[in-house]
Each structure stands twice: as structure tokens, then as C-alpha cells.
Design a protein around this motif. Structure first.
Motif, mmCIF file in Angstrom:
data_model
loop_
_atom_site.group_PDB
_atom_site.id
_atom_site.type_symbol
_atom_site.label_atom_id
_atom_site.label_comp_id
_atom_site.label_asym_id
_atom_site.label_seq_id
_atom_site.Cartn_x
_atom_site.Cartn_y
_atom_site.Cartn_z
ATOM 1 N N UNK A 134 10.621 5.984 -1.841
ATOM 2 C CA UNK A 134 9.845 7.203 -1.633
ATOM 3 C C UNK A 134 9.758 8.034 -2.909
ATOM 4 N N UNK A 135 10.840 8.074 -3.675
ATOM 5 C CA UNK A 135 10.811 8.805 -4.941
ATOM 6 C C UNK A 135 9.816 8.205 -5.907
ATOM 7 N N UNK A 136 9.806 6.877 -6.007
ATOM 8 C CA UNK A 136 8.836 6.213 -6.878
ATOM 9 C C UNK A 136 7.415 6.475 -6.390
ATOM 10 N N UNK A 137 7.221 6.459 -5.094
ATOM 11 C CA UNK A 137 5.915 6.756 -4.511
ATOM 12 C C UNK A 137 5.443 8.144 -4.960
ATOM 13 N N UNK A 138 6.312 9.133 -4.899
ATOM 14 C CA UNK A 138 5.935 10.491 -5.319
ATOM 15 C C UNK A 138 5.590 10.535 -6.807
ATOM 16 N N UNK A 139 6.397 9.879 -7.616
ATOM 17 C CA UNK A 139 6.127 9.873 -9.048
ATOM 18 C C UNK A 139 4.783 9.205 -9.345
ATOM 19 N N UNK A 140 4.507 8.080 -8.697
ATOM 20 C CA UNK A 140 3.244 7.386 -8.929
ATOM 21 C C UNK A 140 2.066 8.185 -8.384
ATOM 22 N N UNK A 141 2.260 8.912 -7.286
ATOM 23 C CA UNK A 141 1.187 9.790 -6.790
ATOM 24 C C UNK A 141 0.814 10.825 -7.848
ATOM 25 N N UNK B 285 -0.022 -2.862 5.006
ATOM 26 C CA UNK B 285 0.101 -1.899 6.105
ATOM 27 C C UNK B 285 -1.244 -1.331 6.531
ATOM 28 N N UNK B 286 -2.237 -1.431 5.664
ATOM 29 C CA UNK B 286 -3.545 -0.797 5.876
ATOM 30 C C UNK B 286 -3.399 0.707 6.122
ATOM 31 N N UNK B 287 -2.375 1.295 5.528
ATOM 32 C CA UNK B 287 -2.089 2.719 5.696
ATOM 33 C C UNK B 287 -1.957 3.351 4.317
ATOM 34 N N UNK B 288 -2.929 4.170 3.887
ATOM 35 C CA UNK B 288 -2.856 4.752 2.547
ATOM 36 C C UNK B 288 -1.658 5.659 2.333
ATOM 37 N N UNK B 289 -1.035 6.113 3.405
ATOM 38 C CA UNK B 289 0.158 6.955 3.262
ATOM 39 C C UNK B 289 1.435 6.133 3.107
ATOM 40 N N UNK B 290 1.332 4.827 3.349
ATOM 41 C CA UNK B 290 2.470 3.929 3.164
ATOM 42 C C UNK B 290 1.999 2.672 2.424
ATOM 43 N N UNK B 291 1.609 2.827 1.165
ATOM 44 C CA UNK B 291 1.003 1.699 0.458
ATOM 45 C C UNK B 291 1.985 0.749 -0.202
ATOM 46 N N UNK B 292 3.285 1.075 -0.207
ATOM 47 C CA UNK B 292 4.241 0.287 -0.987
ATOM 48 C C UNK B 292 5.329 -0.367 -0.128
ATOM 49 N N UNK B 293 5.077 -0.517 1.163
ATOM 50 C CA UNK B 293 6.093 -1.090 2.044
ATOM 51 C C UNK B 293 6.313 -2.586 1.793
ATOM 52 N N UNK B 294 5.429 -3.210 1.039
ATOM 53 C CA UNK B 294 5.513 -4.651 0.789
ATOM 54 C C UNK B 294 6.098 -4.993 -0.578
ATOM 55 N N UNK B 295 6.430 -3.998 -1.405
ATOM 56 C CA UNK B 295 6.880 -4.282 -2.773
ATOM 57 C C UNK B 295 8.394 -4.148 -2.936
ATOM 58 N N UNK B 296 9.113 -4.061 -1.813
ATOM 59 C CA UNK B 296 10.548 -3.770 -1.884
ATOM 60 C C UNK B 296 11.355 -4.893 -2.527
ATOM 61 N N UNK B 297 10.848 -6.136 -2.469
ATOM 62 C CA UNK B 297 11.558 -7.235 -3.125
ATOM 63 C C UNK B 297 11.230 -7.326 -4.622
ATOM 64 N N UNK B 298 10.116 -6.764 -5.033
ATOM 65 C CA UNK B 298 9.664 -6.955 -6.419
ATOM 66 C C UNK B 298 9.873 -5.749 -7.318
ATOM 67 N N UNK B 299 9.597 -4.538 -6.821
ATOM 68 C CA UNK B 299 9.568 -3.366 -7.706
ATOM 69 C C UNK B 299 10.919 -3.014 -8.328
ATOM 70 N N UNK B 300 12.058 -3.256 -7.676
ATOM 71 C CA UNK B 300 13.311 -2.873 -8.341
ATOM 72 C C UNK B 300 13.497 -3.541 -9.696
ATOM 73 N N UNK B 301 13.006 -4.773 -9.829
ATOM 74 C CA UNK B 301 13.214 -5.518 -11.073
ATOM 75 C C UNK B 301 12.271 -5.051 -12.168
ATOM 76 N N UNK B 302 11.170 -4.398 -11.809
ATOM 77 C CA UNK B 302 10.342 -3.735 -12.832
ATOM 78 C C UNK B 302 11.078 -2.534 -13.408
#
Length: 469
Positions: free
Chosen positions: A304-311, A390-407
Motif C-alpha cells: 500500500x505504501x508503494x501504491x501511494x508513492x507511485x500514485x 483485478x479489473x479494479x483501478x483502486x487495487x491495480x497491484x494485487x498481482x505483483x506481490x511475488x515480483x515487486x519486492x525484488x525490484x
């Protein structure tokens, strides 16, 4: 003999050396193949077949004299449109704003040009590269070759589709949260995100990497011989290092491999993906590795923190456009990014601080293990028209939980195909190593690729115009 479009880059180079076929013959066959596939999948941008054929003719003349110029001379390659090439605009998925032609090649484009790879085309991406989807307000809809009703993922959408359909052997994407590995998984190909700075890129940013996308590990390693050469324009680049990328042998006896089946947050893991990843882990165990169960590294607060920063970051980019131009951006992007207008400076900073928490969590994993195996995606497929699983613009990153930490942690991570679902869609498995262990990750991936021994499969060319753009 396989069709030219089915050959790997290393096979093409071997054929050129023995004069079994020429770059011109390969280019001609590839153009015909693209003419059949591209109307269905819409993977390419700025495709210029005449210039491609002309460059192939020049390469053919060099090979005829046994005087190739560069390690990739005559091998077709595509670049994601976010990677600048001289004389061509960079539409960033929207085509909005000034759209001035680039004055020089970005580092990945420059390295491939130095090795005389044949630039076939650029590849599509969604608006601002901020969706894991093939949906773009500028490029239109890019579809998955395995099923035109399904999404490619993104943001390296066109690269994933092009690699899967055989529109050339070598493709370069970019990845800030999974944008190379996610489409690689959903399209059934290899996608490698190196350690931050291993492949110089411009513009550079926290977590942003360029990476190879191909149909096999050997071709990804071949691309690294060019892409990893240094470039001072990237102030976050790693020091030059002599690495024999094509040395892919590895003995993993005694290696400790962490098995991270849960992501910590986001979408639940599909049972078929769980099974395929567990089977892949058993292959590593059979080769001599010790499997170690691992807890997730990601938390809800981090994502959620990353989501806010990217927003906040995306809203700052949208403010550069006029009000009329902003209305042309994909509604899903606008509905998500306008939250950035309501965040305070403190909110944005606190969000960014969660990237540091990810970095701490991911790095500590390698106190326990030498490598990590996990799913790449939590889900197998989703509709082509959706902006995210998710097809939900308010929850666009629910599928990146396995990948984004390593970025955010800057570790090298690779996705390769682990098999197919009951519905004949690809399933990706991810391997991760500690920072700077890029060569090791490629070696481990090659070993797993050999152990999996999957038969080569190709998508079936559609017989009608469903999905044509």
C-alpha cells in the motif's frame, strides 16, 4: 528443420556461420510470419519491414565474407517502445505531449546496435508503463497469442506477445514492479530482471531495469553479453565486470533454495500454479539442492505504501499534460492516479519509505538461503480487455506481490515457463538470487529449464480475424 522463426538466436548464428541460411532468408521468412500473426496480437510499434530487410541484406554480405561485425550480427531483435531509439518518438503508451524524436539511442538500443542486431520493431506497452496489461490508449489492445481472449500482462506487453508468437528470438523489456517477468509468465517465455544497474538504462529510476525476453535461457544470456556493457548515462549503473554470460553450467549440490509459496498479500495463489512451482522445486531438490520453506517478504503495509508513492509520482507526470490531453489517458490510469492529488508530501515520503522496508526484507532472505523459487504470478490468465487481473483501478497491484519486492531490493530475478494449465495457458516460475548474482541466477534457470525438459510448443495461428486490430 524448424521454420526460421522457430530458431533461437544461437541457432541463427550457428546457421550463419555454416552458411546454412542467411540473415536475408531469415528476415524474409520472419516478415511473412509477422504478416500472419500481427493482425491478431498487435504486438509491434514502428514496424518497418523495408528497413529491416535492407539491414538484413547488409548483414548477409558480411556473413558471406565471413566477416560479421558484432556478436549479434543479423539476429532480429525488438525493443519496448519506452526504450528510446534515435529519430523516433517515445509515446510511453499514450502518444500525448510533445512527442519529439529521440536524439540518441538509449543504452540498451545502443548496445544492440553496436553488435549489429537487426532492429525489427519496437513493442507495445500500456499508458506510462503503469499497467500490467496489454491495454494502451495509443497502441490499442495487445493480445496473448496462446488465447486471444486473454491478456499478455505488462507493461512489456508487446515483447511478451512477440516472443511467444515467434516474432523474432530476442526482445528487450523494462521492469519496475514485474513488467518483464509478468508478461513472460503469462505468455510462456523467459523474462530476466537483472540487478539494478547491471544493464544501464536511461532514464533510470528506483527499481527500473531493462531485461531480456526470449524463448530460452541461452538466448537471454546471449543478450546479456551486449546489454550489460557499461554506459555512463546511467548514474546507477554497476561497475564494469568481466562475465562469461554463455557459461551456464552449474552444480547445485548443497545449495539452499528457499521456497516462497505465499506472497504475503495480494491475490490468492491458483492451485495449478502452486502445483507447478512445487514440482519445479522438486527438480532442484533432485539435482542436489536443499529446499527451505520461506515466509513471504511482502506485507500489506509495504504494498500500500508503494501504491501511494507511485500514485503521487504518476499524478506529477499527468500534471505535465493539458486537461484535454489528460482526458485521453486510459480511464483506469486516471481513476488510480488521481488519488495522488489527495496525498500529502508526508504521505508520499512515507510510501517511498516502504521501498526501503522491502529492500531490508528481501536482502535478509539471503542470510538463510542461496536462492529463492516462487510463483511469478498468482493467477493463470485474465481477460484481454482488463487493465489488471483485478479489473479494479483502486487495487491495480494485487498481482505483483511475488515480483515487486525484488525490484525494490534490487536482486536479480527471472521467470521461465514451468508448464501449462488445464486450460492450456502458460504458468511461470520465478527464481531469485542475491544482489549482483545475475550470472548465478541465469545458470540456475538454465539447470531448471533442462530439468523441466518441456517440449517446445507454439501458439496456434488463429484462422479468423477475432481480436484483429
Amino acid at each position: 528443420m524448424p521454420e526460421p522463426y522457430q530458431l533461437t538466436a544461437t541457432q541463427l548464428l550457428a546457421g550463419y556461420r555454416t552458411h546454412t541460411f542467411s540473415p536475408s532468408e531469415v528476415a524474409g521468412a520472419l516478415v511473412e510470419h509477422i504478416n500472419r500473426w500481427e493482425p491478431h496480437i498487435n504486438a509491434l510499434y514502428a514496424y518497418q519491414p523495408d528497413a529491416f530487410i535492407k539491414a538484413a541484406e547488409a548483414s548477409t554480405q558480411r556473413w558471406a565474407k565471413d566477416e560479421p561485425n558484432g556478436a549479434l550480427d543479423g539476429v532480429p531483435v525488438t525493443l519496448k517502445e519506452l526504450i528510446a531509439t534515435k529519430g523516433m518518438p517515445v509515446p510511453v503508451g499514450t502518444g500525448l505531449g510533445e512527442q519529439a524524436p529521440a536524439t540518441e539511442d538509449a543504452p540498451p538500443a545502443a548496445r544492440l546496435a553496436e553488435d549489429n542486431a537487426l532492429l525489427l520493431a519496437k513493442t507495445t506497452c500500456p499508458d506510462f508503463g503503469m499497467l500490467s496489461s496489454g491495454l494502451s490508449s495509443f497502441h490499442g489492445l495487445t493480445r496473448n497469442p496462446w488465447d486471444l481472449a486473454c491478456n499478455t500482462g505488462g507493461s512489456s506487453a508487446g515483447a511478451g506477445a512477440a516472443a511467444a508468437a515467434g516474432l523474432g528470438p530476442l526482445h528487450v523489456g523494462t521492469d519496475i514492479g514485474g513488467s518483464v517477468r509478468l508478461p513472460a509468465a503469462w505468455c510462456g517465455v523467459v523474462g530476466f530482471k537483472p540487478t539494478l544497474g547491471r544493464i544501464p538504462i536511461d532514464p533510470y529510476y528506483v527499481g527500473r531495469c531493462a531485461g531480456p525476453m526470449s524463448r530460452c535461457i541461452e538466448d537471454a544470456a546471449l543478450m546479456m553479453t551486449a546489454l550489460a556493457r557499461t554506459d555512463r548515462r546511467d548514474a546507477m549503473r554497476l561497475p564494469p565486470e568481466k562475465i562469461d554470460w554463455m557459461d551456464l553450467g552449474l552444480d547445485i549440490k548443497g545449495l539452499r533454495v528457499g521456497v516462497m509459496m505465499e506472497a504475503g498479500c495480494g491475490l490468492p495463489l491458483d492451485d495449478e500454479i502452486r502445483h507447478q512451482v512445487e514440482q519445479a522445486a522438486k527438480h532442484l531438490e533432485a539435482a542436489g539442492a536443499t529446499l527451505v520453506p520461506l515466509a513471504p517478504v511482502l506485507t500489506r503495509e509495504m504494498l500500500d505504501g508503494l501504491d501511494h508513492f507511485w500514485q503521487a509520482r504518476q499524478w506529477s507526470e499527468l500534471l505535465k499534460l493539458s486537461a484535454e490531453e489528460r482526458e485521453q489517458v486510459l480511464p483506469a490510469i486516471l481513476a488510480w492516479a488521481d488519488g495522488g492529488a489527495r496525498l500529502s508530501g508526508v504521505d508520499a515520503v512515507q510510501g517511498f519509505q516502504q521501498t526501503m522496508m522491502m529492500r531490508r526484507a528481501t536482502e535478509s532472505v539471503f542470510d538463510e538461503v542461496d536462492a529463492v523459487i516462487s510463483p511469478t504470478t498468482p493467477n493463470i490468465a485474465f481477460p484481454a480487455e482488463w487493465p489488471s487481473p483485478t479489473n479494479d483501478p483502486r487495487q491495480p497491484f494485487e498481482h505483483i506481490a511475488y515480483t515487486v519486492p525484488w525490484n525494490m531490493g534490487e536482486q536479480p530475478a527471472i521467470s521461465l515457463n514451468a508448464g501449462f494449465s488445464s486450460g492450456d495457458m502458460p504458468i511461470g516460475v520465478q527464481l531469485v538470487g542475491s544482489r549482483f548474482a545475475d550470472h548465478f541466477v541465469l545458470k540456475l534457470a538454465r539447470l531448471l529449464e533442462e530439468r523441466l525438459a518441456l517440449p517446445m510448443r507454439w501458439p496456434t495461428l488463429p484462422t479468423d480475424k477475432v481480436g484483429a486490430q
